[in-house]
Write a protein that holds these residues in place. Sequence first.
Motif, PDB file in Angstrom:
ATOM      1  N   ASN A  89      48.306  40.848  43.963  1.00  0.00           N
ATOM      2  CA  ASN A  89      47.374  41.413  42.981  1.00  0.00           C
ATOM      3  C   ASN A  89      47.207  40.441  41.814  1.00  0.00           C
ATOM      4  OD1 ASN A  89      49.543  41.875  41.213  1.00  0.00           O
ATOM      5  ND2 ASN A  89      48.996  44.012  40.805  1.00  0.00           N
ATOM      6  N   TRP A 138      44.580  47.399  37.637  1.00  0.00           N
ATOM      7  CA  TRP A 138      43.924  48.171  38.698  1.00  0.00           C
ATOM      8  C   TRP A 138      44.287  49.638  38.586  1.00  0.00           C
ATOM      9  CZ3 TRP A 138      44.603  51.631  42.492  1.00  0.00           C
ATOM     10  CH2 TRP A 138      43.655  51.707  43.513  1.00  0.00           C
ATOM     11  N   ARG A 139      45.600  49.888  38.441  1.00  0.00           N
ATOM     12  CA  ARG A 139      46.097  51.259  38.419  1.00  0.00           C
ATOM     13  C   ARG A 139      45.547  52.025  37.217  1.00  0.00           C
ATOM     14  NH1 ARG A 139      47.365  53.535  42.629  1.00  0.00           N
ATOM     15  NH2 ARG A 139      48.432  51.638  43.216  1.00  0.00           N
ATOM     16  N   GLU A 183      51.411  50.299  36.793  1.00  0.00           N
ATOM     17  CA  GLU A 183      51.960  48.952  36.958  1.00  0.00           C
ATOM     18  C   GLU A 183      50.955  47.827  36.784  1.00  0.00           C
ATOM     19  OE1 GLU A 183      51.364  51.106  39.292  1.00  0.00           O
ATOM     20  OE2 GLU A 183      50.340  50.128  40.945  1.00  0.00           O
ATOM     21  N   SER A 184      49.653  48.141  36.890  1.00  0.00           N
ATOM     22  CA  SER A 184      48.665  47.058  36.878  1.00  0.00           C
ATOM     23  C   SER A 184      47.367  47.509  36.212  1.00  0.00           C
ATOM     24  CB  SER A 184      48.360  46.645  38.323  1.00  0.00           C
ATOM     25  OG  SER A 184      47.785  47.743  39.015  1.00  0.00           O
ATOM     26  N   ARG A 241      48.182  43.329  53.097  1.00  0.00           N
ATOM     27  CA  ARG A 241      47.638  42.069  52.566  1.00  0.00           C
ATOM     28  C   ARG A 241      48.401  40.883  53.136  1.00  0.00           C
ATOM     29  NH1 ARG A 241      46.612  44.516  46.465  1.00  0.00           N
ATOM     30  NH2 ARG A 241      44.740  45.642  47.073  1.00  0.00           N
ATOM     31  N   PRO A 244      49.494  48.283  50.500  1.00  0.00           N
ATOM     32  CA  PRO A 244      48.790  47.027  50.183  1.00  0.00           C
ATOM     33  C   PRO A 244      49.663  45.787  50.373  1.00  0.00           C
ATOM     34  CG  PRO A 244      49.132  48.349  48.192  1.00  0.00           C
ATOM     35  CD  PRO A 244      49.497  49.209  49.355  1.00  0.00           C
ATOM     36  N   PHE A 274      43.082  47.003  53.161  1.00  0.00           N
ATOM     37  CA  PHE A 274      43.945  45.946  52.602  1.00  0.00           C
ATOM     38  C   PHE A 274      44.148  44.783  53.577  1.00  0.00           C
ATOM     39  CE2 PHE A 274      46.023  49.804  50.473  1.00  0.00           C
ATOM     40  CZ  PHE A 274      45.209  49.727  49.361  1.00  0.00           C
ATOM     41  N   ASP A 314      42.200  42.180  43.610  1.00  0.00           N
ATOM     42  CA  ASP A 314      41.833  43.306  42.736  1.00  0.00           C
ATOM     43  C   ASP A 314      40.495  43.029  42.041  1.00  0.00           C
ATOM     44  OD1 ASP A 314      43.990  44.949  43.276  1.00  0.00           O
ATOM     45  OD2 ASP A 314      44.998  44.672  41.346  1.00  0.00           O
ATOM     46  N   ASP A 323      43.819  55.790  47.768  1.00  0.00           N
ATOM     47  CA  ASP A 323      44.153  54.368  47.616  1.00  0.00           C
ATOM     48  C   ASP A 323      45.134  53.825  48.653  1.00  0.00           C
ATOM     49  OD1 ASP A 323      45.479  51.962  46.650  1.00  0.00           O
ATOM     50  OD2 ASP A 323      46.583  53.173  45.226  1.00  0.00           O
ATOM     51  N   ARG A 324      46.289  54.480  48.854  1.00  0.00           N
ATOM     52  CA  ARG A 324      47.276  53.945  49.805  1.00  0.00           C
ATOM     53  C   ARG A 324      47.516  54.922  50.956  1.00  0.00           C
ATOM     54  NH1 ARG A 324      52.008  51.349  45.896  1.00  0.00           N
ATOM     55  NH2 ARG A 324      50.624  49.922  44.795  1.00  0.00           N
ATOM     56  N   PHE A 364      53.987  44.086  41.935  1.00  0.00           N
ATOM     57  CA  PHE A 364      52.631  44.299  41.402  1.00  0.00           C
ATOM     58  C   PHE A 364      52.540  44.192  39.876  1.00  0.00           C
ATOM     59  CE2 PHE A 364      51.363  46.725  45.456  1.00  0.00           C
ATOM     60  CZ  PHE A 364      50.482  45.748  45.875  1.00  0.00           C
TER      61      PHE A 364
HETATM   62  O1  GYE Z   1      46.005  46.184  44.275  1.00  0.00           O
HETATM   63  C1  GYE Z   1      47.659  46.758  42.675  1.00  0.00           C
HETATM   64  C2  GYE Z   1      48.249  48.059  42.336  1.00  0.00           C
HETATM   65  O2  GYE Z   1      47.341  50.175  45.740  1.00  0.00           O
HETATM   66  C3  GYE Z   1      45.350  48.929  45.793  1.00  0.00           C
HETATM   67  O3  GYE Z   1      48.297  48.745  43.592  1.00  0.00           O
HETATM   68  C4  GYE Z   1      46.517  49.346  45.005  1.00  0.00           C
HETATM   69  C5  GYE Z   1      47.325  48.214  44.437  1.00  0.00           C
HETATM   70  C6  GYE Z   1      46.574  47.226  43.569  1.00  0.00           C
HETATM   71  O4  GYE Z   1      49.354  48.055  41.614  1.00  0.00           O
HETATM   72  O5  GYE Z   1      47.221  46.075  41.542  1.00  0.00           O
END
Ligand code: GYE
Length: 339
Positions: free
Chosen positions: A245, A62-63, A59-60, A194, A190, A155, A273, A136-137, A218
Amino acid sequence: MRKLFKGKTILFLVMSLMLLLAACSSSGTGGETSEPKDSSGDSKSGDKLVIGFSQVGAESEWRTANTKSMQEAIKAAGHELKFSDAQQKQENQIKAIRSFIAQKVDAIVFSPVVETGFETVLKEAKDAGIPVFLSDRAVDIEDDSLWVTFLGSDFVEEGRKAAKWLVEETADVEGDINIVELQGTVGSAPAIDRKEGFEEIIADHPNMKIVKSQTGDFTRAKGKEVMEAFLKSDGENIDVLYAHNDDMAIGAIQAIEEYGLKPAEDITIIGVDAVKGAFEAMAAGKMNVTVECNPMFGPQMVDLIEAYLAGEEIPKRVAVEESMYTMDQAEELLPTREY
Ligand code: GYE
Protein backbone atom coordinates in the motif's frame (compact mmCIF):
# COMPACT_ATOMS: atom_id res chain seq x y z
CA MET A 1 20.64 -0.85 -12.35
CA ARG A 2 19.51 2.76 -11.92
CA LYS A 3 16.72 4.97 -13.21
CA LEU A 4 14.18 2.48 -14.32
CA PHE A 5 11.58 5.12 -14.98
CA LYS A 6 11.18 6.32 -18.53
CA GLY A 7 8.21 8.29 -19.87
CA LYS A 8 6.47 5.72 -22.01
CA THR A 9 3.33 7.75 -21.70
CA ILE A 10 1.51 6.78 -24.87
CA LEU A 11 2.06 3.12 -24.38
CA PHE A 12 0.92 3.51 -20.80
CA LEU A 13 -2.28 5.30 -21.83
CA VAL A 14 -3.12 2.57 -24.31
CA MET A 15 -2.43 -0.04 -21.63
CA SER A 16 -4.60 1.79 -19.10
CA LEU A 17 -7.44 1.98 -21.59
CA MET A 18 -7.19 -1.72 -22.26
CA LEU A 19 -7.13 -2.49 -18.54
CA LEU A 20 -10.10 -0.24 -17.99
CA LEU A 21 -12.09 -1.88 -20.78
CA ALA A 22 -11.21 -5.31 -19.45
CA ALA A 23 -12.23 -4.23 -15.94
CA CYS A 24 -15.52 -2.79 -17.17
CA SER A 25 -16.45 -5.87 -19.11
CA SER A 26 -15.64 -8.23 -16.25
CA SER A 27 -16.66 -6.12 -13.29
CA GLY A 28 -19.82 -6.28 -11.30
CA THR A 29 -21.28 -9.68 -11.27
CA GLY A 30 -20.01 -13.18 -11.07
CA GLY A 31 -22.38 -16.02 -11.87
CA GLU A 32 -23.59 -16.67 -8.34
CA THR A 33 -26.20 -14.73 -6.48
CA SER A 34 -27.58 -14.61 -2.96
CA GLU A 35 -31.17 -15.61 -2.54
CA PRO A 36 -33.38 -12.69 -1.63
CA LYS A 37 -33.97 -12.38 2.12
CA ASP A 38 -37.65 -11.80 1.68
CA SER A 39 -39.66 -12.73 -1.33
CA SER A 40 -43.03 -12.15 0.37
CA GLY A 41 -43.11 -8.54 -0.78
CA ASP A 42 -42.87 -7.45 2.87
CA SER A 43 -39.98 -5.19 2.01
CA LYS A 44 -37.72 -3.33 4.40
CA SER A 45 -36.78 -0.80 1.76
CA GLY A 46 -37.73 2.72 2.64
CA ASP A 47 -37.43 1.84 6.36
CA LYS A 48 -34.74 3.27 8.54
CA LEU A 49 -32.20 0.50 8.99
CA VAL A 50 -29.75 -0.07 11.79
CA ILE A 51 -26.42 -1.10 10.26
CA GLY A 52 -23.46 -2.39 12.27
CA PHE A 53 -20.09 -1.79 10.61
CA SER A 54 -17.04 -3.67 11.88
CA GLN A 55 -14.12 -1.81 10.34
CA VAL A 56 -10.51 -3.09 10.31
CA GLY A 57 -8.91 -0.03 11.90
CA ALA A 58 -7.44 3.31 10.92
CA GLU A 59 -4.09 2.03 9.66
CA SER A 60 -3.91 3.90 6.35
CA GLU A 61 -5.19 6.84 4.31
CA TRP A 62 -7.21 4.29 2.35
CA ARG A 63 -8.93 3.07 5.49
CA THR A 64 -9.79 6.57 6.70
CA ALA A 65 -11.36 7.36 3.32
CA ASN A 66 -13.29 4.08 3.32
CA THR A 67 -14.67 4.69 6.83
CA LYS A 68 -15.76 8.19 5.82
CA SER A 69 -17.40 6.95 2.62
CA MET A 70 -19.37 4.32 4.54
CA GLN A 71 -20.38 6.69 7.35
CA GLU A 72 -21.54 9.37 4.94
CA ALA A 73 -23.46 6.97 2.70
CA ILE A 74 -25.31 5.37 5.62
CA LYS A 75 -26.20 8.78 7.05
CA ALA A 76 -27.24 10.17 3.67
CA ALA A 77 -29.61 7.23 3.20
CA GLY A 78 -31.24 8.04 6.55
CA HIS A 79 -30.05 4.86 8.30
CA GLU A 80 -28.43 4.46 11.71
CA LEU A 81 -24.81 3.34 11.93
CA LYS A 82 -23.25 1.42 14.78
CA PHE A 83 -19.51 1.71 14.12
CA SER A 84 -16.69 -0.34 15.58
CA ASP A 85 -12.95 0.16 14.89
CA ALA A 86 -11.08 -3.13 15.52
CA GLN A 87 -7.60 -1.59 15.61
CA GLN A 88 -6.42 -4.35 13.27
CA LYS A 89 -7.28 -7.05 15.87
CA GLN A 90 -9.39 -10.05 14.97
CA GLU A 91 -10.70 -10.55 18.53
CA ASN A 92 -12.11 -7.01 18.50
CA GLN A 93 -14.00 -7.78 15.31
CA ILE A 94 -15.48 -10.95 16.74
CA LYS A 95 -16.63 -8.99 19.83
CA ALA A 96 -18.10 -6.24 17.65
CA ILE A 97 -20.09 -8.69 15.53
CA ARG A 98 -21.42 -10.43 18.65
CA SER A 99 -22.49 -7.09 20.03
CA PHE A 100 -24.25 -6.20 16.74
CA ILE A 101 -26.08 -9.54 16.94
CA ALA A 102 -27.12 -8.83 20.56
CA GLN A 103 -28.39 -5.41 19.48
CA LYS A 104 -30.41 -7.06 16.69
CA VAL A 105 -29.15 -4.78 13.91
CA ASP A 106 -30.78 -5.14 10.48
CA ALA A 107 -27.49 -5.77 8.65
CA ILE A 108 -23.80 -6.17 9.41
CA VAL A 109 -21.09 -4.71 7.20
CA PHE A 110 -17.83 -6.48 7.92
CA SER A 111 -14.32 -5.80 6.66
CA PRO A 112 -12.35 -8.82 7.90
CA VAL A 113 -8.81 -8.02 9.04
CA VAL A 114 -7.64 -11.54 8.11
CA GLU A 115 -9.19 -14.20 5.89
CA THR A 116 -9.62 -17.05 8.37
CA GLY A 117 -11.13 -17.66 11.81
CA PHE A 118 -14.51 -15.96 11.46
CA GLU A 119 -16.64 -19.03 10.74
CA THR A 120 -18.19 -19.37 14.20
CA VAL A 121 -19.21 -15.76 14.60
CA LEU A 122 -20.59 -15.55 11.05
CA LYS A 123 -22.63 -18.67 11.78
CA GLU A 124 -24.01 -16.91 14.87
CA ALA A 125 -25.09 -13.97 12.70
CA LYS A 126 -26.73 -16.32 10.21
CA ASP A 127 -28.57 -18.18 12.98
CA ALA A 128 -29.82 -14.83 14.28
CA GLY A 129 -31.11 -14.03 10.77
CA ILE A 130 -28.83 -11.02 10.33
CA PRO A 131 -27.34 -10.68 6.84
CA VAL A 132 -23.60 -10.01 6.62
CA PHE A 133 -22.11 -7.92 3.80
CA LEU A 134 -18.36 -8.37 3.30
CA SER A 135 -16.74 -5.04 2.65
CA ASP A 136 -13.33 -4.59 1.01
CA ARG A 137 -11.71 -7.86 2.17
CA ALA A 138 -12.78 -11.44 1.57
CA VAL A 139 -12.84 -14.41 3.96
CA ASP A 140 -11.47 -17.86 3.28
CA ILE A 141 -14.51 -19.87 4.38
CA GLU A 142 -16.10 -22.69 2.41
CA ASP A 143 -19.71 -22.05 3.41
CA ASP A 144 -20.56 -19.01 1.34
CA SER A 145 -24.09 -18.90 2.77
CA LEU A 146 -22.51 -17.10 5.74
CA TRP A 147 -22.47 -13.82 3.84
CA VAL A 148 -24.70 -12.17 1.28
CA THR A 149 -22.08 -10.62 -0.98
CA PHE A 150 -18.50 -9.43 -1.12
CA LEU A 151 -18.04 -5.88 -2.38
CA GLY A 152 -14.39 -5.00 -2.91
CA SER A 153 -11.44 -4.81 -5.25
CA ASP A 154 -9.66 -7.55 -7.13
CA PHE A 155 -6.37 -7.57 -5.20
CA VAL A 156 -4.74 -10.28 -7.34
CA GLU A 157 -5.32 -8.09 -10.38
CA GLU A 158 -3.79 -5.13 -8.54
CA GLY A 159 -0.64 -7.18 -7.93
CA ARG A 160 -0.56 -8.14 -11.59
CA LYS A 161 -0.93 -4.52 -12.68
CA ALA A 162 1.99 -3.49 -10.46
CA ALA A 163 4.24 -6.20 -11.92
CA LYS A 164 3.15 -5.57 -15.51
CA TRP A 165 4.08 -1.93 -15.13
CA LEU A 166 7.52 -2.95 -13.88
CA VAL A 167 8.03 -5.43 -16.71
CA GLU A 168 7.15 -2.69 -19.21
CA GLU A 169 9.42 -0.12 -17.60
CA THR A 170 12.39 -2.44 -17.42
CA ALA A 171 12.02 -3.95 -20.88
CA ASP A 172 15.45 -2.57 -21.88
CA VAL A 173 17.25 -3.34 -18.65
CA GLU A 174 19.83 -6.06 -18.79
CA GLY A 175 20.83 -7.95 -15.69
CA ASP A 176 19.11 -8.67 -12.42
CA ILE A 177 16.38 -6.52 -10.98
CA ASN A 178 16.35 -6.85 -7.22
CA ILE A 179 12.97 -6.19 -5.67
CA VAL A 180 12.14 -5.71 -2.00
CA GLU A 181 8.54 -6.21 -0.96
CA LEU A 182 6.65 -4.62 1.91
CA GLN A 183 3.70 -6.88 2.57
CA GLY A 184 0.41 -5.85 4.11
CA THR A 185 -1.02 -7.34 7.29
CA VAL A 186 -0.13 -11.03 7.56
CA GLY A 187 -3.10 -13.23 6.64
CA SER A 188 -5.14 -10.39 5.14
CA ALA A 189 -6.74 -10.80 1.72
CA PRO A 190 -4.92 -7.82 0.13
CA ALA A 191 -1.51 -8.99 1.38
CA ILE A 192 -2.03 -12.55 0.16
CA ASP A 193 -3.53 -11.55 -3.19
CA ARG A 194 -1.25 -8.62 -4.05
CA LYS A 195 1.74 -10.90 -3.50
CA GLU A 196 0.22 -13.66 -5.60
CA GLY A 197 -0.67 -11.40 -8.56
CA PHE A 198 2.77 -9.75 -8.58
CA GLU A 199 4.64 -13.06 -8.35
CA GLU A 200 2.51 -14.59 -11.10
CA ILE A 201 3.74 -11.96 -13.58
CA ILE A 202 7.40 -11.79 -12.57
CA ALA A 203 7.61 -15.59 -12.71
CA ASP A 204 8.02 -15.19 -16.49
CA HIS A 205 10.97 -12.83 -15.98
CA PRO A 206 13.83 -14.74 -14.37
CA ASN A 207 15.95 -11.60 -13.98
CA MET A 208 13.38 -10.21 -11.54
CA LYS A 209 13.85 -11.42 -8.00
CA ILE A 210 12.13 -10.59 -4.74
CA VAL A 211 15.24 -10.51 -2.59
CA LYS A 212 13.51 -9.48 0.64
CA SER A 213 9.91 -9.56 1.74
CA GLN A 214 8.43 -8.65 5.08
CA THR A 215 5.22 -7.25 6.52
CA GLY A 216 4.88 -3.56 7.26
CA ASP A 217 1.29 -4.07 8.49
CA PHE A 218 -0.03 -1.45 6.03
CA THR A 219 1.27 1.46 8.16
CA ARG A 220 3.77 4.25 7.43
CA ALA A 221 5.67 3.69 10.67
CA LYS A 222 6.14 -0.03 10.03
CA GLY A 223 6.92 0.56 6.34
CA LYS A 224 9.71 2.93 7.32
CA GLU A 225 11.09 0.63 9.99
CA VAL A 226 11.21 -2.44 7.74
CA MET A 227 12.69 -0.47 4.82
CA GLU A 228 15.43 0.79 7.15
CA ALA A 229 16.30 -2.81 7.95
CA PHE A 230 16.30 -3.75 4.22
CA LEU A 231 18.60 -0.82 3.42
CA LYS A 232 20.92 -1.56 6.29
CA SER A 233 21.46 -5.12 5.17
CA ASP A 234 21.92 -4.48 1.42
CA GLY A 235 20.89 -0.95 0.47
CA GLU A 236 23.10 -0.53 -2.60
CA ASN A 237 21.62 -3.56 -4.32
CA ILE A 238 17.94 -2.70 -4.07
CA ASP A 239 16.47 -1.68 -7.44
CA VAL A 240 12.75 -1.71 -6.76
CA LEU A 241 10.38 -1.42 -3.82
CA TYR A 242 6.97 -3.04 -4.21
CA ALA A 243 4.79 -1.91 -1.30
CA HIS A 244 1.34 -3.45 -0.84
CA ASN A 245 0.00 0.00 0.00
CA ASP A 246 0.98 3.64 -0.43
CA ASP A 247 1.33 4.36 3.28
CA MET A 248 4.12 1.80 3.61
CA ALA A 249 5.71 3.17 0.42
CA ILE A 250 5.63 6.69 1.87
CA GLY A 251 7.25 5.48 5.11
CA ALA A 252 9.87 3.67 3.04
CA ILE A 253 10.57 6.77 0.93
CA GLN A 254 11.53 8.57 4.13
CA ALA A 255 13.85 5.71 5.08
CA ILE A 256 15.47 5.80 1.61
CA GLU A 257 16.08 9.55 1.83
CA GLU A 258 17.55 9.25 5.30
CA TYR A 259 19.81 6.50 4.02
CA GLY A 260 21.10 8.92 1.36
CA LEU A 261 19.51 7.47 -1.78
CA LYS A 262 16.98 9.08 -4.11
CA PRO A 263 13.55 7.44 -4.09
CA ALA A 264 12.12 6.92 -7.61
CA GLU A 265 15.58 7.36 -9.11
CA ASP A 266 17.93 5.06 -7.24
CA ILE A 267 15.09 2.82 -6.15
CA THR A 268 11.90 2.54 -8.18
CA ILE A 269 8.85 2.86 -5.94
CA ILE A 270 5.60 1.02 -6.64
CA GLY A 271 2.60 1.42 -4.33
CA VAL A 272 -1.05 0.43 -4.24
CA ASP A 273 -4.18 2.45 -3.29
CA ALA A 274 -3.63 5.77 -5.15
CA VAL A 275 -4.23 7.88 -2.03
CA LYS A 276 -3.47 11.61 -2.04
CA GLY A 277 -0.17 11.01 -0.21
CA ALA A 278 0.99 8.92 -3.18
CA PHE A 279 0.02 11.64 -5.65
CA GLU A 280 1.96 14.16 -3.56
CA ALA A 281 4.99 11.86 -3.50
CA MET A 282 4.73 11.29 -7.27
CA ALA A 283 4.30 15.02 -7.96
CA ALA A 284 7.46 15.60 -5.90
CA GLY A 285 9.30 13.03 -8.05
CA LYS A 286 9.71 10.54 -5.20
CA MET A 287 7.39 7.73 -6.25
CA ASN A 288 6.91 6.14 -9.67
CA VAL A 289 3.52 4.52 -9.78
CA THR A 290 0.48 3.58 -7.74
CA VAL A 291 -2.19 1.04 -8.57
CA GLU A 292 -5.63 2.30 -7.71
CA CYS A 293 -7.72 0.60 -5.04
CA ASN A 294 -10.88 2.63 -4.67
CA PRO A 295 -12.26 2.91 -1.10
CA MET A 296 -15.24 5.15 -1.95
CA PHE A 297 -17.84 2.42 -2.18
CA GLY A 298 -20.07 3.39 0.77
CA PRO A 299 -22.98 4.33 -1.52
CA GLN A 300 -22.62 1.06 -3.47
CA MET A 301 -22.72 -0.88 -0.19
CA VAL A 302 -25.84 0.91 1.03
CA ASP A 303 -27.54 0.18 -2.31
CA LEU A 304 -26.70 -3.52 -1.95
CA ILE A 305 -28.05 -3.71 1.61
CA GLU A 306 -31.27 -1.93 0.67
CA ALA A 307 -31.74 -4.05 -2.43
CA TYR A 308 -31.21 -7.28 -0.53
CA LEU A 309 -33.57 -6.32 2.28
CA ALA A 310 -36.13 -5.32 -0.36
CA GLY A 311 -36.04 -8.87 -1.68
CA GLU A 312 -33.81 -8.43 -4.71
CA GLU A 313 -31.26 -11.02 -5.81
CA ILE A 314 -27.71 -9.90 -5.14
CA PRO A 315 -24.55 -11.16 -6.91
CA LYS A 316 -22.14 -12.97 -4.56
CA ARG A 317 -19.27 -10.81 -5.78
CA VAL A 318 -19.38 -7.15 -6.73
CA ALA A 319 -16.16 -5.51 -7.95
CA VAL A 320 -15.05 -1.93 -7.49
CA GLU A 321 -13.74 -0.28 -10.66
CA GLU A 322 -10.22 1.10 -10.67
CA SER A 323 -7.18 2.21 -12.68
CA MET A 324 -3.48 3.07 -12.14
CA TYR A 325 -1.47 6.30 -12.21
CA THR A 326 2.13 7.33 -12.93
CA MET A 327 4.36 10.18 -11.88
CA ASP A 328 3.74 12.22 -15.03
CA GLN A 329 -0.01 12.34 -14.35
CA ALA A 330 0.27 13.23 -10.67
CA GLU A 331 0.33 17.02 -10.73
CA GLU A 332 -2.66 17.29 -13.03
CA LEU A 333 -4.77 14.73 -11.21
CA LEU A 334 -3.90 15.59 -7.60
CA PRO A 335 -6.60 18.30 -7.20
CA THR A 336 -9.26 15.89 -8.48
CA ARG A 337 -8.49 13.08 -6.06
CA GLU A 338 -11.24 12.35 -3.54
CA TYR A 339 -9.08 10.42 -1.08
O1 GYE B 1 -4.96 -1.24 0.43
C1 GYE B 1 -4.58 -0.68 2.70
C2 GYE B 1 -5.44 -0.85 3.88
O2 GYE B 1 -8.00 -3.75 2.50
C3 GYE B 1 -7.81 -2.70 0.41
O3 GYE B 1 -6.13 -2.08 3.62
C4 GYE B 1 -7.59 -2.60 1.86
C5 GYE B 1 -6.17 -2.30 2.25
C6 GYE B 1 -5.56 -1.04 1.65
O4 GYE B 1 -4.87 -0.72 5.07
O5 GYE B 1 -4.08 0.62 2.60
